[in-house]
Structures are given as structure tokens and as C-alpha cells.
Design an enzyme around this catalytic site. Structure first.
Site, PDB file in Angstrom:
ATOM      1  N   HIS A 198      -6.737 -10.806  -8.379  1.00  0.00           N
ATOM      2  CA  HIS A 198      -7.032  -9.885  -7.280  1.00  0.00           C
ATOM      3  C   HIS A 198      -8.512  -9.545  -7.110  1.00  0.00           C
ATOM      4  O   HIS A 198      -9.094  -9.848  -6.058  1.00  0.00           O
ATOM      5  CB  HIS A 198      -6.187  -8.611  -7.437  1.00  0.00           C
ATOM      6  CG  HIS A 198      -6.326  -7.664  -6.297  1.00  0.00           C
ATOM      7  ND1 HIS A 198      -6.019  -8.016  -4.991  1.00  0.00           N
ATOM      8  CD2 HIS A 198      -6.766  -6.371  -6.248  1.00  0.00           C
ATOM      9  CE1 HIS A 198      -6.253  -6.989  -4.195  1.00  0.00           C
ATOM     10  NE2 HIS A 198      -6.707  -5.973  -4.927  1.00  0.00           N
ATOM     11  N   HIS A 221     -16.711  -2.562  -4.469  1.00  0.00           N
ATOM     12  CA  HIS A 221     -16.219  -3.240  -5.684  1.00  0.00           C
ATOM     13  C   HIS A 221     -17.240  -4.214  -6.284  1.00  0.00           C
ATOM     14  O   HIS A 221     -16.856  -5.155  -6.992  1.00  0.00           O
ATOM     15  CB  HIS A 221     -14.896  -3.976  -5.408  1.00  0.00           C
ATOM     16  CG  HIS A 221     -13.848  -3.118  -4.772  1.00  0.00           C
ATOM     17  ND1 HIS A 221     -13.353  -1.985  -5.383  1.00  0.00           N
ATOM     18  CD2 HIS A 221     -13.193  -3.223  -3.579  1.00  0.00           C
ATOM     19  CE1 HIS A 221     -12.443  -1.429  -4.587  1.00  0.00           C
ATOM     20  NE2 HIS A 221     -12.324  -2.156  -3.501  1.00  0.00           N
ATOM     21  N   TYR A 244       0.816  -1.220   0.000  1.00  0.00           N
ATOM     22  CA  TYR A 244       0.000   0.000   0.000  1.00  0.00           C
ATOM     23  C   TYR A 244       0.852   1.273   0.000  1.00  0.00           C
ATOM     24  O   TYR A 244       0.491   2.293   0.587  1.00  0.00           O
ATOM     25  CB  TYR A 244      -0.981   0.016   1.183  1.00  0.00           C
ATOM     26  CG  TYR A 244      -2.169  -0.892   0.992  1.00  0.00           C
ATOM     27  CD1 TYR A 244      -3.384  -0.402   0.559  1.00  0.00           C
ATOM     28  CD2 TYR A 244      -2.063  -2.262   1.225  1.00  0.00           C
ATOM     29  CE1 TYR A 244      -4.474  -1.245   0.366  1.00  0.00           C
ATOM     30  CE2 TYR A 244      -3.137  -3.122   1.033  1.00  0.00           C
ATOM     31  CZ  TYR A 244      -4.336  -2.599   0.602  1.00  0.00           C
ATOM     32  OH  TYR A 244      -5.409  -3.427   0.407  1.00  0.00           O
TER      33      TYR A 244
END
Length: 465
Positions: free
Chosen positions: A297, A307, A162
Site C-alpha cells: 500500500h 506521506h 473507507y
């Protein structure tokens, strides 16, 4: 001295790669990349700790993350080394040291165990599966729990450090675009990769780790370059598995064949990845590797609002091919929660479809996904679901089943077997050619206490490939 030491697999048991970093990274306006030629890439290894009789020499590289904007700091890495060891025996403990003996700069002695030979009765004991790790308090808890479960192999299904949640001056936020709306490019703080590599070393210097990219690995920089850190820092068996890219590859671990797919590169039927996947799947001998596991992913089957149906174009392009070749299990991350599906194909229950498992609950610094798309008032507008990094618009209202004519179900969908918003990790234990035990462990539970447990059963007679 070597640091950020890790082990990764090649396509078969007889080869692994050792990776590490030497020298200091630089960050600022006036940086000069280190010269990889100044340090050797050597691994000494053997079956006896005090007699490392074998030696392998590899290659090294540096990468840079450059931003052509005033006020943004550039980065160049330490020297990254990758050395491939070959001719290894199956299921054997090897000791190793890495570094440059001519500079008296060798690491401590570490060890790893090779994978068992590929065969229908030969499997790694335990495979840890994690996603969306980051470097937070929750990450520490996840990796602590994972170590306690003694994995023989770790799969990381995208989103590692990240680093792209930070500006180049190191300022971070829980939501990049909410906090840094005026940045001229989505900048990153690359030293987070170095912190992450050091944090992971106690685990991955002994247990092989296999990684596939997530959206947080894109890290765009000068001249539209992407995935520089990901492609340089990790080692991949791309070449051995016939892939021309670090973004997708395959490997065997005992009687399991893994295909690691790239969602953030071309996945269409006309593209290189699809052609490679078709060829790779056609070569799989289910008498030698009965189990077929795929990872990428962003999930195709997630019922969380976050998402929701974002990767629909990838599903439309690839699902039929994976179904045709009888993929047994799919692992994904991206959604920051846990969810396990029933066997599913094209949104319908199907005894020959894969079980899809989302483990995007590794400890990221973004929020946990909590709301479900099937709860009242949560169903998103279809036009809001595409993701610019995935491209395309393919998510339409369902045409059949209980949700026909709608974009979301109005209850937990039939294909969703279990879902929970908790940080954790999973463990896959393949027992034989038809039975595998899947266990999900929550961070808030005592070590070894399962939060979800199920046997996944293959039925090759019912679902011939």
C-alpha cells in the site's frame, strides 16, 4: 439471497474462489451474530450456462466490530461465504451460481474466465490496477472507466471502503482526526463495507479481484483486534502460497508472479513475512513466470508531500531482497495522486531496479495530493514523517546524489518520471517475456484516452537473477 458476489484467484489458473454474503448485518447496542451453520455455501458451475454440472462446497463465517465504549454502536456482519473451485481449465469461461440450493436461495448465473496457464508466452490480456477507492462520485467514475477497458483481472492496492472515515452512527468526514478529535477509539461505520460490496459486484462477480490491505483496513476494535472486515470479507490464497496471514500472499497469473506484501504487519528481517517472502521469491522460476510484480500500500518512491518517505523502514528492510530477485514492477496506493518512476534502487537510477507506480487516485473521500516535497517551502521535518501504523523512524537526509545532505530534492527527482494529481486507474498489458505496456487513464478524459503510457522493458541478459 446472495449479494456482494466476487471472484478471486488462487495461486494458479486451476482454482478460484467465489465469495458472497447472505442475511442482514446488525448494528446497535444489542446485536446477536447470525449462525453460519444455518445456510449452506454451495457453488454450481460449468462451461455451459444451462448445464452447471459441477458443485463445490465451502465454508462460512461472520465477524463483529465491537467497541467497549458507551454511545458507540456495535456491528455484526451477514454470513460471509467462501467456496474454492478447483480442477479448472486455463483461459476458459465458466458459468456459476452461488447460494444454498436446499433453501431455494441461489443467485443468478454469473461467469468468469480463468487465468491462462503459466508460461513465458502466456499472459492475461489486461490487468486493471486501482488504489484508495472508497465510495464517492470519483469512485463511480474510476470504476466506470475501468469497466470500459475490459480488464481480465483487477488489483486493488489497499484502501477499499473507507468505513473508518465514519462514526458508528454513520456520520462521515473528509478528515477523521480533524473532525472527530474526542472519539475514545478510531471507530468505523461497518455498513460502508456492505454498500461498497454491492457497488463493486457488477465488476468483481465476473472479473477476479486481488486485494492487499491499506491503512484504512486496520479498523482497530475491542481487545486490539485489527483487520477483521478485510480478513473476513475477502478471500486470499494465503495457505496455498505458504503464508500464515491474510496480510501477505502470492499468486501467478499466466507468466506473471505477484507478491502482495503487508506494510501494516511486521516486515522486518527477523519477522514471519520477510522469511516467507525470501522463500517465495527463491521458488520463482523465471522461465515459467518471467515477470515479477510486487504490490503493497504505502509507496517507497513518491515525491508528493503527503506521506513523504513514510514507509522508509519497510524500504530499508525489504528493498535489497526485492532487488536481488529482480522485481520488475511495484504497484502502490496511499498517496492520492498518480506517479511513475524510472527504474530505481536505493534512490538512484538503476537499469535493474523496478519501476514503481503509485495509483492511489481511485476516488477516496480525502483530499487529492497536490503539493510536492521538492517545491520551495514544502520539505517536511524528518521527525514528522513516521506513521504510527507503520512504526519506526528510518528516514534521514540523503547521503549521496544531487540531494546529498538534504531530506528532499530541490527539483523533481531523477527517479520520478511522471506525476499528476488526477483521479484514475491503470492498465497493465504484458505482451511477451520482455515487454509490457503500462497505461494510466484519467477520469476526466474520454473513455480509452491515455494520460500516461509507457513500455516497461525487462533486460534479463543485462540484469540476471
Amino acid at each position: 439471497m446472495p449479494e456482494q458476489i466476487s471472484v478471486s484467484l488462487s495461486t494458479n489458473h486451476d482454482s478460484v474462489r467465489i465469495s458472497w454474503i447472505t442475511g442482514e448485518y446488525q448494528i446497535g447496542d444489542d446485536i446477536k451474530p447470525l449462525d453460519p451453520k444455518t445456510v449452506g455455501s454451495v457453488v454450481r458451475y460449468g462451461e455451459l450456462r444451462l448445464a452447471l454440472k459441477h458443485e463445490a462446497i465451502g465454508h462460512s463465517l461472520v465477524y463483529s466490530q465491537l467497541y467497549p465504549f458507551e454511545g458507540l454502536q456495535n456491528y455484526t456482519s451477514g454470513i460471509i461465504h467462501h467456496v474454492r473451485l478447483s480442477g479448472l481449465k486455463p483461459n476458459t469461461l465458466y458459468y456459476y451460481q452461488c447460494g444454498d440450493p436446499s433453501l431455494q436461495a441461489m443467485s443468478d448465473v454469473y461467469y468468469f474466465r480463468t487465468m491462462p496457464i503459466s508460461g513465458p508466452r502466456s499472459y492475461p490480456g489486461r490487468i486493471g490496477v486501482v488504489g484508495d477507492l472508497g465510495l464517492t462520485y470519483n469512485t463511480t467514475s474510476t470504476i466506470g472507466h475501468l469497466k470500459q477497458n475490459h480488464p481480465d483481472l483487477v488489483l486493488l492496492v489497499g484502501d477499499a471502503s473507507y468505513a473508518d472515515m465514519y462514526l458508528t452512527n454513520g456520520t462521515g468526514a473528509d478528515c477523521y482526526f480533524c473532525s472527530f478529535r474526542d472519539t475514545p477509539i478510531h471507530e468505523t461505520y461497518q455498513p460502508r463495507w456492505d454498500y461498497w460490496g454491492r457497488f463493486m459486484q457488477p465488476l468483481v462477480s465476473k472479473v477476479p479481484i486481488m486485494v492487499i490491505e491499506g491503512n484504512h483496513e486496520i479498523e482497530e476494535q475491542v481487545e486490539n483486534q485489527k483487520f477483521a472486515a478485510y480478513s473476513a470479507r475477502f478471500a486470499f490464497p494465503s495457505e496455498e502460497s505458504g503464508s500464515s496471514s491474510t496480510l501477505y500472499y502470492s499468486f501467478n497469473a499466466g507468466g506473471i508472479h505477484f507478491v502482495m506484501l503487508g506494510a501494516y504487519t511486521n516486515f522486518n528481517k527477523s519477522g514471519d513475512q520477510y522469511r516467507w517472502l525470501k522463500k517465495d521469491l527463491a521458488k520463482v522460476d523465471r522461465n515459467v513466470t518471467p515477470w515479477l510484480v510486487a504490490t503493497w500500500h504505502p509507496p517507497w518512491y513518491s515525491t508528493y508531500l503527503a506521506h513523504y518517505r513514510e514507509a522508509e523502514c519497510m524500504r530499508v528492510a525489504m528493498e535489497e531482497l526485492l532487488y536481488k530477485y529482480g522485481v520488475d514492477i511495484v504497484f502502490n496506493g496511499h498517496v492520492h495522486a498518480y506517479e511513475r518512476s524510472n527504474r530505481v534502487y536505493n534512490y538512484s537510477l538503476d537499469p535493474c531496479g523496478p519501476v514503481h507506480i503509485v495509483v492511489g487516485d481511485g476516488g477516496n473521500r480525502e483530499d487529492m495530493a497536490i503539493r510536492h516535497a521538492d517545491q520551495p517551502g514544502n520539505c517536511p521535518e524528518p521527525s514528522t514523517t513516521p506513521d504510527r501504523d507503520l512504526g519506526g523512524f528510518c528516514a534521514f537526509n540523503f547521503t549521496s546524489g544531487p540531494a546529498a545532505g538534504k531530506f528532499c530534492w530541490d527539483r523533481q527527482p531523477d527517479y520520478s518520471a511522471y506525476r499528476e494529481s488526477s483521479f484514475g486507474h491503470g492498465m497493465l498489458e504484458v505482451k511477451n517475456e520482455t515487454h509490457a505496456l503500462w497505461t494510466w487513464y484519467r477520469n476526466q478524459d474520454a473513455y480509452g484516452t491515455p494520460g500516461d503510457m509507457v513500455y516497461i522493458v525487462r533486460q534479463p541478459d543485462r540484469c540476471p537473477v
